[in-house]
Design a protein around this motif. Structure first.
Motif: not given
Length: 201
Positions: A116-122, A139-143, A183-188
């Motif tokens: 859940r932290a990944a939803v808004k994490a930069p 797939w797993y997405m983490g912050a 790795v994705i940072e600020n949408g990129s």
């Protein structure tokens, strides 16, 4: 634009942005290949092309291709405008071309687990593991910087198309193989490595 093509004695059209002309041409070639092999262009038929699903509707002597509506509910609604679907199709092709890996078929109706932290994490990361069951993409997405928790309430299972709401860029890598880490940072998209930690992007 209204893109028109003809093959196998059928006239087909679909709507998309002018900027996607090259992708529309490739998409048309895929449709032709699939129709030649499996006769998929028929009224009320749903077909899969890459990650997305499309519906064929016959109107008079033409067949129109509609897209399952990933901005709303792709299980219930379709849209005449294929622009977003073709944009994602193009991005996924680009990533596969750059990384030179064999894609793993993954569709919008497959799921992934999201912290859940990944939803808004930069800064977030995605890691593909072996799927646990049919319909699971693996797939797993983490912050990044947030420790994993043993509390199940800290995680959510979502459809891959729902990434549009909070991390659209993640969909571009969705067909990478097991072991890939992104790795994705600020949408990129910043980096992709394979299971042996070889840099792919």
């Amino acid at each position: 634009m209204r893109y028109i093509c003809s093959f196998n004695g059928k006239s087909i059209f679909f709507l998309c942005s002018d900027a996607l002309k090259d992708t529309a041409e490739f998409f048309s070639a895929v449709l032709q290949h699939e129709d030649t092999a499996h006769d998929v262009i028929e009224d009320n038929r749903t077909i899969q092309v890459g990650w997305g699903f499309y519906k064929v509707l016959q109107s008079g002597g033409e067949y129109q291709i509609l897209a399952c509506d990933i901005e709303n509910d792709p299980f219930q609604t379709v849209t005449e405008d294929l622009s977003l679907n073709l944009e994602i199709f193009s991005q996924q092709r680009r990533i596969l071309s750059i990384t030179k890996v064999e894609p793993v078929e993954t569709s919008l109706q497959d799921t992934l687990v999201v912290h859940r932290a990944a939803v808004k994490a930069p800064r977030v990361y995605l890691q593909r593991n072996e799927p646990g069951n049919p319909g699971d993409s693996g797939w797993y997405m983490g912050a990044i910087g947030v420790k994993a928790s043993n509390d199940p309430s800290e995680y959510a299972r979502v459809y891959t198309y729902q990434l549009l709401k909070f991390c659209k860029e993640a969909i571009s890598v969705i067909q990478l193989p097991v072991g890939a880490i992104c790795v994705i940072e600020n949408g990129s998209l910043i980096e992709i490595v394979d299971k042996d930690n070889n840099k792919l992007f």
